[in-house]
Design an enzyme around this catalytic site. Structure first.
Site, mmCIF file in Angstrom:
data_model
loop_
_atom_site.group_PDB
_atom_site.id
_atom_site.type_symbol
_atom_site.label_atom_id
_atom_site.label_comp_id
_atom_site.label_asym_id
_atom_site.label_seq_id
_atom_site.Cartn_x
_atom_site.Cartn_y
_atom_site.Cartn_z
ATOM 1 N N CYS A 2 42.846 50.719 38.917
ATOM 2 C CA CYS A 2 42.081 50.054 40.158
ATOM 3 C C CYS A 2 40.742 50.900 40.228
ATOM 4 C CB CYS A 2 42.763 49.855 41.668
ATOM 5 S SG CYS A 2 41.729 49.001 42.743
ATOM 6 N N GLU A 103 39.669 43.652 37.925
ATOM 7 C CA GLU A 103 40.162 44.376 36.716
ATOM 8 C C GLU A 103 39.523 43.692 35.608
ATOM 9 O OE1 GLU A 103 40.875 46.969 34.968
ATOM 10 O OE2 GLU A 103 42.430 47.219 36.694
#
Length: 246
Positions: A2, A103
């Site tokens: 992340c 992402e």
């Protein structure tokens, strides 16, 4: 992994879910990046507390942060045993309040960013770790990292890792470092349920940390590799540009 996330909920909504003592005020953030101040929740002195930390954990034993790798994520499978995270897993577990995260998926045209959020549009909690690093002059800085796990099936089409997301019923167990050992807390770090998250392709404007506004969440036309069943719906946020830091 992340590397960017958002916190766009109101301060009252964040406090209602995480039930901390303080009443902080902060603007919505649409592109939170490593090294910036991030909101966390920890358990101390018999209650939950809101605390800002620098995103990028520095273990206490590091002498020169400039020569140390920035630890924005920690693998949940090994954090209990890794020297950089072992102490925090035992004594400094925390929660990261999050509205959604980004992402990137590799395509023939390049990396396509996706915005991933709870299907119900609410808040979620990333499992995190924090540490205090003291400089030679005696100053202290709180730093933190997000724990990651294997991606579930819905996220795996974009990336093979995802943040470890904790449900509200697990908050107390994760935060209770006095009674819950690291090996037991680690059992909470698992992929989110398949129906918990939705993902949508968004603009590559998110690649620049200078961009921090609601237009980052607007859906873009999917790349040719997308299938009709993969496209989901997310509300467009029309908020104006916000401050870079809390």
């Amino acid at each position: 992994m992340c590397g960017r996330f958002t916190l766009t909920a109101t301060p009252n909504d964040v406090r209602a879910l995480f039930d901390y003592i303080e009443q902080p005020n902060f603007p919505p953030r649409f592109n939170i990046a490593p090294t910036q101040p991030v909101a966390t929740v920890r358990q101390e002195h018999g209650g939950r507390h809101f605390a800002l930390v620098r995103w990028g954990l520095i273990p206490p034993w590091v002498k020169d942060p400039a020569s140390f790798t920035l630890l924005i994520n920690a693998r949940s499978e090994t954090a209990e045993h890794k020297p950089s995270f072992r102490g925090a897993m035992r004594h400094h577990r925390c929660l990261f309040p999050v509205s959604g995260f980004y992402e990137w998926r590799r395509t023939a045209e390049g990396k396509q960013p996706y915005f991933i959020r709870p299907a119900d549009g609410g808040l979620m909690a990333f499992a995190g770790l924090w540490e205090i690093w003291s400089d030679p002059d005696g100053g202290d800085i709180d730093t933190g990292a997000i724990l990651t796990t294997d991606a579930n099936q819905s996220v795996r089409r974009i990336h093979h890792r995802m943040p470890a997301i904790l449900m509200p019923e697990d908050f107390d167990t994760w935060l209770d470092t006095g009674n819950i050992m690291a090996r037991d807390a680690s059992q909470l770090l698992r992929p989110a349920p398949e129906d918990y998250l939705v993902a949508d392709p968004v603009s590559t404007r998110v690649n620049s940390v200078a961009n921090d506004d609601g237009s980052l969440l607007e859906i873009v036309i999917p790349d040719p590799g997308e299938t009709a069943g993969q496209k989901t719906k997310v509300a467009k946020d029309t908020a104006k540009d916000q401050l870079d830091l809390f």
